[in-house]
Design an enzyme around this catalytic site. Structure first.
Site, PDB file in Angstrom:
ATOM      1  N   ILE A  12      -5.800   0.415  -6.450  1.00 37.24           N
ATOM      2  CA  ILE A  12      -5.108   1.621  -6.925  1.00 37.24           C
ATOM      3  C   ILE A  12      -3.751   1.836  -6.258  1.00 37.24           C
ATOM      4  O   ILE A  12      -3.045   2.792  -6.567  1.00 37.24           O
ATOM      5  CB  ILE A  12      -5.979   2.878  -6.729  1.00 37.24           C
ATOM      6  CG1 ILE A  12      -6.397   3.043  -5.261  1.00 37.24           C
ATOM      7  CG2 ILE A  12      -7.199   2.833  -7.639  1.00 37.24           C
ATOM      8  CD1 ILE A  12      -7.149   4.339  -4.986  1.00 37.24           C
ATOM      9  N   LYS A  14      -0.483  -0.326  -3.616  1.00 38.56           N
ATOM     10  CA  LYS A  14      -0.072  -1.479  -2.818  1.00 38.56           C
ATOM     11  C   LYS A  14       1.214  -1.151  -2.091  1.00 38.56           C
ATOM     12  O   LYS A  14       2.161  -0.610  -2.679  1.00 38.56           O
ATOM     13  CB  LYS A  14       0.134  -2.698  -3.720  1.00 38.56           C
ATOM     14  CG  LYS A  14       0.247  -4.012  -2.980  1.00 38.56           C
ATOM     15  CD  LYS A  14       0.162  -5.185  -3.945  1.00 38.56           C
ATOM     16  CE  LYS A  14       0.088  -6.497  -3.185  1.00 38.56           C
ATOM     17  NZ  LYS A  14      -0.066  -7.649  -4.111  1.00 38.56           N
ATOM     18  N   GLY A  15       1.256  -1.455  -0.812  1.00 45.30           N
ATOM     19  CA  GLY A  15       2.451  -1.250  -0.012  1.00 45.30           C
ATOM     20  C   GLY A  15       2.955  -2.575   0.517  1.00 45.30           C
ATOM     21  O   GLY A  15       2.421  -3.642   0.183  1.00 45.30           O
ATOM     22  N   PHE A  17       2.673  -3.708   3.443  1.00 43.82           N
ATOM     23  CA  PHE A  17       1.781  -4.324   4.423  1.00 43.82           C
ATOM     24  C   PHE A  17       0.308  -3.977   4.192  1.00 43.82           C
ATOM     25  O   PHE A  17      -0.518  -4.199   5.066  1.00 43.82           O
ATOM     26  CB  PHE A  17       2.188  -3.886   5.832  1.00 43.82           C
ATOM     27  CG  PHE A  17       3.661  -4.005   6.084  1.00 43.82           C
ATOM     28  CD1 PHE A  17       4.254  -5.245   6.284  1.00 43.82           C
ATOM     29  CD2 PHE A  17       4.473  -2.875   6.081  1.00 43.82           C
ATOM     30  CE1 PHE A  17       5.617  -5.352   6.490  1.00 43.82           C
ATOM     31  CE2 PHE A  17       5.837  -2.976   6.288  1.00 43.82           C
ATOM     32  CZ  PHE A  17       6.410  -4.225   6.494  1.00 43.82           C
ATOM     33  N   SER A  18      -0.012  -3.429   3.013  1.00 49.65           N
ATOM     34  CA  SER A  18      -1.390  -2.999   2.781  1.00 49.65           C
ATOM     35  C   SER A  18      -1.723  -2.960   1.293  1.00 49.65           C
ATOM     36  O   SER A  18      -0.833  -2.970   0.441  1.00 49.65           O
ATOM     37  CB  SER A  18      -1.621  -1.612   3.392  1.00 49.65           C
ATOM     38  OG  SER A  18      -0.785  -0.654   2.763  1.00 49.65           O
ATOM     39  N   VAL A  19      -3.028  -2.910   1.006  1.00 49.81           N
ATOM     40  CA  VAL A  19      -3.532  -2.745  -0.354  1.00 49.81           C
ATOM     41  C   VAL A  19      -4.552  -1.612  -0.325  1.00 49.81           C
ATOM     42  O   VAL A  19      -5.304  -1.472   0.645  1.00 49.81           O
ATOM     43  CB  VAL A  19      -4.196  -4.037  -0.879  1.00 49.81           C
ATOM     44  CG1 VAL A  19      -4.687  -3.843  -2.310  1.00 49.81           C
ATOM     45  CG2 VAL A  19      -3.232  -5.211  -0.815  1.00 49.81           C
ATOM     46  N   VAL A  20      -4.589  -0.794  -1.378  1.00 48.19           N
ATOM     47  CA  VAL A  20      -5.516   0.332  -1.439  1.00 48.19           C
ATOM     48  C   VAL A  20      -6.475   0.144  -2.617  1.00 48.19           C
ATOM     49  O   VAL A  20      -6.041  -0.143  -3.737  1.00 48.19           O
ATOM     50  CB  VAL A  20      -4.767   1.672  -1.588  1.00 48.19           C
ATOM     51  CG1 VAL A  20      -5.754   2.836  -1.579  1.00 48.19           C
ATOM     52  CG2 VAL A  20      -3.735   1.845  -0.476  1.00 48.19           C
ATOM     53  N   LYS A  35      -7.744   1.841   2.397  1.00 45.58           N
ATOM     54  CA  LYS A  35      -6.497   1.147   2.681  1.00 45.58           C
ATOM     55  C   LYS A  35      -6.798  -0.030   3.598  1.00 45.58           C
ATOM     56  O   LYS A  35      -7.304   0.153   4.703  1.00 45.58           O
ATOM     57  CB  LYS A  35      -5.496   2.101   3.345  1.00 45.58           C
ATOM     58  CG  LYS A  35      -4.140   1.491   3.644  1.00 45.58           C
ATOM     59  CD  LYS A  35      -3.201   2.540   4.234  1.00 45.58           C
ATOM     60  CE  LYS A  35      -1.831   1.972   4.535  1.00 45.58           C
ATOM     61  NZ  LYS A  35      -0.921   2.991   5.113  1.00 45.58           N
ATOM     62  N   ASP A 125       9.107   8.534   7.223  1.00 46.24           N
ATOM     63  CA  ASP A 125       9.297   7.743   6.001  1.00 46.24           C
ATOM     64  C   ASP A 125       9.009   8.588   4.761  1.00 46.24           C
ATOM     65  O   ASP A 125       8.262   8.180   3.877  1.00 46.24           O
ATOM     66  CB  ASP A 125       8.406   6.502   6.027  1.00 46.24           C
ATOM     67  CG  ASP A 125       8.789   5.480   4.953  1.00 46.24           C
ATOM     68  OD1 ASP A 125       9.974   5.469   4.546  1.00 46.24           O
ATOM     69  OD2 ASP A 125       7.918   4.700   4.528  1.00 46.24           O
TER      70      ASP A 125
END
Length: 313
Positions: A12, A14-15, A17-20, A35, A125
């Site tokens: 749902i 995506k950053g 450095f991460s995926v959710v 996350k 941020d």
């Protein structure tokens, strides 16, 4: 609690450095957002700080953490599931948008920042992607993503260079070419000014495909209120933005001051903002292109530790 206690569903978010993922806790059948952060892509100190902050915060306009755990190469943060999606993704589908709605969103963001700043946390941020809506049916905002946040005390001020270029404060940019100077929670208030500006007209106060020109305009606060798009916006709203997009951080409004500004307290203008829908759609296209072009470069990771010094007045 291991990851096996959760059933993973669809991705749902995506950053850099991460995926959710959407997950269901097997024991309670409750849905959460998980996350998953790659340890190799983030510094250990930054991850520890994000977890410490998430454990500490408890506010209706901030995404709440349920629990966390880790494996050899991953960190798992299980957090409150907010189903409204990113703020700008939702409002871009609206046929019209009013100054009152922009005010209500800004007010909630300010309430979350008054709380964070009161307990010594600076987000660092602030950008539309980090503002989520709690449900698909209203404009209740939840601030997310504390990956670049910091916990500071009375004698600890930040000198690291981080943030997202279009939203970053001048004092943070100064740390790129000059000797690092201390900065404080005022950096968040600059971000509020940029976000509010976009909410009211559909495009950012500072934009250039040439990043040097972008930085120059931010450093000098070179922005205006084009009459075609701002002619129907109240003078109180413009004054509110001017109080936040102030180069000198000590003269910039604090979250508490901003929350007490007449525009926040009194504004109830319900007339649709002119050209807003067309402009916000164009801006969303630009943001997506920026993400594809720059990827992780859109976010500066911290490159130094906080230092025990007093800020220069």
């Amino acid at each position: 609690m291991p990851i096996g206690d959760y059933e993973l569903h669809k991705e749902i978010g995506k950053g850099a450095f991460s995926v959710v993922f959407l997950v269901t806790e097997k024991k309670t059948k409750k849905q959460w957002a998980m996350k998953i952060i790659d340890k190799k892509s983030s510094s250990k100190a930054a991850l520890e700080t994000e977890i410490e902050i998430m454990k500490k915060v408890d506010h209706p306009n901030i995404v709440k953490m349920h629990e966390y755990f880790e494996s050899t190469d991953k960190i798992y943060l299980v957090v409150e599931l907010v189903t409204g999606g990113p703020l700008f993704d939702r409002i871009v589908d609206k046929k019209s948008f009013t100054e009152k709605e922009a005010k209500l969103i800004t007010q909630q963001l300010l309430q979350s920042l008054v709380y964070l700043h009161s307990i010594g946390i600076v987000h660092r941020d602030l950008k539309p992607e980090n503002l989520l809506l709690k449900t698909p049916t209203d404009l209740t905002v939840a601030l997310s993503d504390f990956g670049l946040s910091k916990i500071v005390g009375d004698d600890v001020f930040m000198k690291t260079t981080c943030g997202t270029p279009s939203y970053v404060a001048p004092e943070v940019l100064n740390n790129i070419s000059n000797s690092p100077t201390a900065y404080s929670d005022a950096v968040d208030m600059w971000g509020v000014g940029v976000i509010t500006y976009i909410l009211l007209c559909g495009f950012p106060p500072f934009y250039s495909e040439d990043i040097r020109k972008l930085f120059e305009s931010i450093l000098s606060a070179s922005y205006d209120f084009p009459n075609d798009y701002w002619g129907n916006v109240s003078k109180e709203a413009k004054h509110f933005i001017n109080c936040l997009l102030t180069v000198e951080p000590t003269k910039r409004y604090s979250a508490k001051q901003a929350l007490e500004h007449p525009w926040i307290i009194e504004n109830n203008q319900t007339q649709p903002l002119p050209h807003w829908n067309d402009q916000i759609k164009k801006y969303m296209v630009i943001r997506r292109k920026e993400s594809q072009k720059f990827g992780a470069e859109l976010v500066w990771k911290p490159q130094a530790q906080t230092t025990n010094v007093k800020p220069t007045k």
